[in-house]
Design an enzyme around this catalytic site. Structure first.
Site, mmCIF file in Angstrom:
data_model
loop_
_atom_site.group_PDB
_atom_site.id
_atom_site.type_symbol
_atom_site.label_atom_id
_atom_site.label_comp_id
_atom_site.label_asym_id
_atom_site.label_seq_id
_atom_site.Cartn_x
_atom_site.Cartn_y
_atom_site.Cartn_z
ATOM 1 N N PHE A 149 0.817 -1.221 0.000
ATOM 2 C CA PHE A 149 0.000 0.000 0.000
ATOM 3 C C PHE A 149 0.843 1.261 0.000
ATOM 4 O O PHE A 149 0.375 2.326 -0.390
ATOM 5 C CB PHE A 149 -0.932 0.002 1.226
ATOM 6 C CG PHE A 149 -0.262 0.491 2.488
ATOM 7 C CD1 PHE A 149 -0.184 1.854 2.766
ATOM 8 C CD2 PHE A 149 0.337 -0.394 3.372
ATOM 9 C CE1 PHE A 149 0.469 2.309 3.912
ATOM 10 C CE2 PHE A 149 0.988 0.048 4.511
ATOM 11 C CZ PHE A 149 1.055 1.406 4.777
ATOM 12 N N LYS A 173 -1.016 -7.132 -9.126
ATOM 13 C CA LYS A 173 -1.969 -7.267 -8.013
ATOM 14 C C LYS A 173 -1.546 -6.209 -6.996
ATOM 15 O O LYS A 173 -0.698 -6.456 -6.143
ATOM 16 C CB LYS A 173 -1.880 -8.682 -7.419
ATOM 17 C CG LYS A 173 -3.122 -9.180 -6.718
ATOM 18 C CD LYS A 173 -3.655 -8.298 -5.627
ATOM 19 C CE LYS A 173 -2.896 -8.408 -4.323
ATOM 20 N NZ LYS A 173 -3.364 -7.401 -3.304
ATOM 21 N N GLU A 176 -4.905 -3.753 -1.959
ATOM 22 C CA GLU A 176 -6.355 -3.513 -1.967
ATOM 23 C C GLU A 176 -6.719 -2.246 -1.199
ATOM 24 O O GLU A 176 -7.852 -1.802 -1.218
ATOM 25 C CB GLU A 176 -7.108 -4.739 -1.419
ATOM 26 C CG GLU A 176 -6.774 -5.155 0.004
ATOM 27 C CD GLU A 176 -5.522 -6.042 0.123
ATOM 28 O OE1 GLU A 176 -4.530 -5.795 -0.576
ATOM 29 O OE2 GLU A 176 -5.550 -6.974 0.956
ATOM 30 N N ARG A 177 -5.702 -1.645 -0.501
ATOM 31 C CA ARG A 177 -6.016 -0.463 0.292
ATOM 32 C C ARG A 177 -6.023 0.818 -0.544
ATOM 33 O O ARG A 177 -6.706 1.768 -0.198
ATOM 34 C CB ARG A 177 -5.021 -0.332 1.454
ATOM 35 C CG ARG A 177 -5.266 -1.447 2.479
ATOM 36 C CD ARG A 177 -4.367 -1.286 3.667
ATOM 37 N NE ARG A 177 -3.503 -2.442 3.804
ATOM 38 C CZ ARG A 177 -2.516 -2.534 4.672
ATOM 39 N NH1 ARG A 177 -2.252 -1.542 5.482
ATOM 40 N NH2 ARG A 177 -1.790 -3.617 4.739
ATOM 41 N N SER A 226 5.340 -6.918 3.508
ATOM 42 C CA SER A 226 5.900 -7.253 4.821
ATOM 43 C C SER A 226 6.650 -8.596 4.758
ATOM 44 O O SER A 226 6.378 -9.429 3.884
ATOM 45 C CB SER A 226 4.777 -7.320 5.850
ATOM 46 O OG SER A 226 3.838 -8.288 5.453
ATOM 47 N N CYS A 281 9.501 1.835 3.641
ATOM 48 C CA CYS A 281 10.427 0.752 3.974
ATOM 49 C C CYS A 281 11.834 1.287 4.159
ATOM 50 O O CYS A 281 12.696 0.595 4.682
ATOM 51 C CB CYS A 281 10.414 -0.317 2.901
ATOM 52 S SG CYS A 281 11.142 0.255 1.384
ATOM 53 N N GLU A 383 9.298 -4.213 13.170
ATOM 54 C CA GLU A 383 8.990 -3.051 12.331
ATOM 55 C C GLU A 383 7.691 -2.423 12.829
ATOM 56 O O GLU A 383 6.663 -3.103 12.932
ATOM 57 C CB GLU A 383 8.825 -3.503 10.878
ATOM 58 C CG GLU A 383 8.553 -2.362 9.924
ATOM 59 C CD GLU A 383 8.373 -2.830 8.482
ATOM 60 O OE1 GLU A 383 7.641 -3.817 8.258
ATOM 61 O OE2 GLU A 383 8.935 -2.187 7.576
HETATM 62 P P1 NAD Z 1 1.537 -6.562 3.169
HETATM 63 O O1 NAD Z 1 2.558 -7.626 3.261
HETATM 64 O O2 NAD Z 1 0.403 -6.551 4.110
HETATM 65 O O3 NAD Z 1 0.869 -6.598 1.698
HETATM 66 C C1 NAD Z 1 1.640 -6.614 0.517
HETATM 67 C C2 NAD Z 1 0.851 -7.325 -0.562
HETATM 68 O O4 NAD Z 1 0.612 -8.676 -0.152
HETATM 69 C C3 NAD Z 1 -0.516 -6.705 -0.846
HETATM 70 O O5 NAD Z 1 -0.749 -6.708 -2.228
HETATM 71 C C4 NAD Z 1 -1.472 -7.627 -0.102
HETATM 72 O O6 NAD Z 1 -2.734 -7.700 -0.722
HETATM 73 C C5 NAD Z 1 -0.772 -8.972 -0.163
HETATM 74 N N1 NAD Z 1 -1.078 -9.816 1.007
HETATM 75 C C6 NAD Z 1 -1.340 -9.398 2.270
HETATM 76 N N2 NAD Z 1 -1.567 -10.452 3.082
HETATM 77 C C7 NAD Z 1 -1.443 -11.560 2.324
HETATM 78 C C8 NAD Z 1 -1.556 -12.966 2.594
HETATM 79 N N3 NAD Z 1 -1.836 -13.423 3.802
HETATM 80 N N4 NAD Z 1 -1.351 -13.818 1.579
HETATM 81 C C9 NAD Z 1 -1.049 -13.369 0.358
HETATM 82 N N5 NAD Z 1 -0.948 -12.061 0.040
HETATM 83 C C10 NAD Z 1 -1.135 -11.155 0.998
HETATM 84 O O7 NAD Z 1 2.321 -5.167 3.196
HETATM 85 P P2 NAD Z 1 1.712 -3.692 3.261
HETATM 86 O O8 NAD Z 1 1.151 -3.456 4.610
HETATM 87 O O9 NAD Z 1 0.865 -3.433 2.069
HETATM 88 O O10 NAD Z 1 3.049 -2.831 3.061
HETATM 89 C C11 NAD Z 1 3.894 -2.475 4.124
HETATM 90 C C12 NAD Z 1 5.067 -3.428 4.232
HETATM 91 O O11 NAD Z 1 5.786 -3.445 2.989
HETATM 92 C C13 NAD Z 1 6.083 -3.007 5.268
HETATM 93 O O12 NAD Z 1 6.530 -4.158 5.939
HETATM 94 C C14 NAD Z 1 7.215 -2.388 4.448
HETATM 95 O O13 NAD Z 1 8.468 -2.413 5.055
HETATM 96 C C15 NAD Z 1 7.178 -3.254 3.245
HETATM 97 N N6 NAD Z 1 7.809 -2.608 2.098
HETATM 98 C C16 NAD Z 1 9.020 -3.089 1.702
HETATM 99 C C17 NAD Z 1 9.663 -2.496 0.638
HETATM 100 C C18 NAD Z 1 10.997 -3.007 0.176
HETATM 101 O O14 NAD Z 1 11.417 -2.662 -0.923
HETATM 102 N N7 NAD Z 1 11.679 -3.815 0.955
HETATM 103 C C19 NAD Z 1 9.074 -1.412 -0.028
HETATM 104 C C20 NAD Z 1 7.832 -0.956 0.413
HETATM 105 C C21 NAD Z 1 7.197 -1.572 1.481
#
Ligand code: NAD
Length: 498
Positions: A149, A173, A176-177, A226, A281, A383
């Site tokens: 998101f 994909k 969704e937020r 994450s 991140c 985090e």
């Molecule tokens: P998230 O892991 O909740 O979601 C990321 C994606 O995974 C979304 O598209 C979501 O729909 C999907 N997803 C969520 N739960 C799932 C599940 N149980 N099974 C399959 N798919 C699922 O992350 P977020 O809250 O959207 O983003 C924040 C996180 O992303 C933080 O941890 C941040 O550090 C990380 N991030 C990392 C980088 C990097 O380059 N390392 C860059 C940006 C964000």
């Protein structure tokens, strides 16, 4: 009320699964619309469209392909403010920061215009008698990206730009937020001349993610989000035989040496720690002053700056940061602040009680600052992803260096110093993927690669830069001999260069 569906076969389509969820506007806590959550069947429709469109796209010469990217860049300039407005409303970040989110994405699309160079193979004349050897880079076919998101324009574009330039069809994909900007990006690509089906967007949750991971027609998956989800996607995607790269969470340290210019350091720290409400991140979430005297000087300057941070609605261009993305995120972050107090850290600035006048239902909190945090505390290990900065006091440089090195995450890190030797030693020895020297957020420019180490990154290749083309292409090597070079007779031993 906006109803977001999917983008399949060159146009927006409504969801058919019957499942949907709300899209919020964090600045006032209202429901902005709904987003459809795709089923496996809807993913299949996207994959079929992508499969049908990809061969002709790959067969187009690379210069013609990148002209579509150039036109896309032009169209984004036309619609920049509209995109930034959608992004700020759905994410919560300030409008200026939303513009930056788009811009960092465009920079990777700009560099992807170099695809004709990046796709070039190698050639060796007369590698054996009458034998020439050459290699070529070919697209993988249909590839997918699953994105978080917190950068709804930048991270999708980091994937779409190089993947399309290399001749792949792409299925995105997004989170969704905040699905509004990714859908507009797909529309703008079609307007730029991208053939229908080459770029598809399916919105959804775990159901469609699992369908992507298991789909045998999808050859590669790039994920950002994450760490627990990154690990899950990496394992399941690899088990299905795909090429997978996953980028996860972070805990980024800033080491502050005794000789650092404290005014510059505090300016850098305040922006890197609290910009975008800490939902980056690459945000700095741990400051490590070296020596007690450095720590005291830091706290003296930092506390009033954190206390005077300007929190505001996303549309307020003068705000330092806006609300968090959801009510759950706000509760989670406040929960971490409660935990820090219980763990014995000193809460030097408490932003938990902040209310935004006129926006009482928005997901706001003020900046929080902890002092005397230690490495065994959960607020240090985990985090938080909010406007919360922890100060861990280190006795000396070696103790400071050991902190990021021993931490589970290894995304970004920074050192602030005037000492070239210390900076050089730090850059060489620190176990983190991206390092800043007097630069608080060292996100590499688009033609270098982006990627964290340890629990911040899974897979062999980074995002953007040269690695993006390595990830989205496969190498074929051809060994050729023409009849005049062929000796008579069958050979039963392995050919060698002897
Ligand atoms: P998230 O892991 O909740 O979601 C990321 C994606 O995974 C979304 O598209 C979501 O729909 C999907 N997803 C969520 N739960 C799932 C599940 N149980 N099974 C399959 N798919 C699922 O992350 P977020 O809250 O959207 O983003 C924040 C996180 O992303 C933080 O941890 C941040 O550090 C990380 N991030 C990392 C980088 C990097 O380059 N390392 C860059 C940006 C964000």
């Amino acid at each position: 009320m906006i109803e977001y569906g999917h983008f399949i076969g060159g146009k927006r389509v409504a969801g058919t699964s019957g499942r949907k969820q709300n899209v919020m506007q964090p600045m006032d806590g209202t429901v902005r619309g709904t987003v459809a959550l795709a089923s496996t069947q809807e993913l299949r429709a996207a994959v079929e469209n992508a499969k049908a469109a990809q061969p002709a796209w790959a067969a187009m010469n690379p210069q013609r392909r990148v002209r579509v990217l150039m036109k896309f860049l032009e169209l984004v300039q036309r619609d920049y403010e509209e995109l930034a407005d959608i992004l700020a409303r759905e994410h919560g970040k300030t409008i200026g920061d939303a513009r930056g989110d788009i811009q960092r994405g465009l920079e990777v699309v700009e560099v992807s215009i170099g695809a004709p160079h990046m796709m070039k193979g190698e050639f060796t004349d007369n590698a054996g008698s009458g034998i020439d050897t050459y290699s070529m880079r070919q697209p993988l076919g249909v590839v997918a990206g699953i994105t978080p998101f917190n950068f709804p324009a930048m991270i999708p574009l980091w994937k779409i730009g190089p993947a399309l330039a290399a001749g792949n069809a792409f299925i995105l994909k997004p989170s969704e937020r905040d699905p509004g900007v990714p859908l507009r990006i797909a529309e703008l690509f079609i307007e730029a001349g991208l053939p229908a089906g080459v770029l598809n967007v399916v919105n959804g949750d775990k159901e469609v993610v699992d369908a992507i991971l298991d789909d045998q027609d999808i050859k590669a998956v790039g994920f950002v989000g994450s760490t627990p989800i990154a690990q899950y996607i990496y394992a399941r995607g690899c088990a299905a035989g795909k090429r997978v790269q996953c980028f996860g969470g972070a805990k980024n340290h800033m080491i502050i040496m005794p000789d650092a210019d404290m005014d510059q350091t505090v300016d850098a720290l305040i922006g890197a720690g609290y910009g975008s409400a800490g939902e980056r991140c690459m945000a700095i979430s741990v400051a490590v002053p070296v020596g007690h005297e450095t720590a005291d000087r830091l706290m003296e300057k930092l506390i009033p700056r954190v206390e005077s941070l300007k929190v505001g609605p996303s549309t307020d261009a003068s705000a330092d940061f806006g609300p968090l993305v959801t009510k759950e995120a706000l509760e989670r972050v406040k929960g971490y602040v409660d935990l820090g107090v219980k763990e014995g850290a000193t809460l030097a600035v408490d932003g938990r009680g902040f209310k935004m006048q006129g926006y009482e239902d928005g997901f706001y909190m003020g900046g929080c600052l902890f002092d005397n945090v230690t490495a065994d505390m959960r607020i240090y290990k985990e985090e938080i992803f909010g406007p919360v900065l922890s100060v861990v006091r280190a006795k000396n440089y070696e103790e400071a260096l050991a902190l990021p090195n021993d931490h589970e995450y290894g995304n970004g890190v920074a050192i602030f110093t005037r000492d070239g030797d210390a900076a050089r030693d730090f850059a060489s020895r620190v176990q983190v993927g991206m390092v800043g020297i007097n630069v608080p957020i060292p996100v590499p420019i688009a033609y270098y690669t982006f990627g964290g180490w340890k629990a911040s990154g899974f897979g062999d290749l980074n995002q953007h830069g040269g690695d993006a083309f390595r990830f989205y292409t496969k190498t074929k090597t051809v060994t050729s001999r023409w009849p005049s070079g062929i000796k008579d007779g069958a050979e039963f031993v392995i050919p060698t260069m002897n």
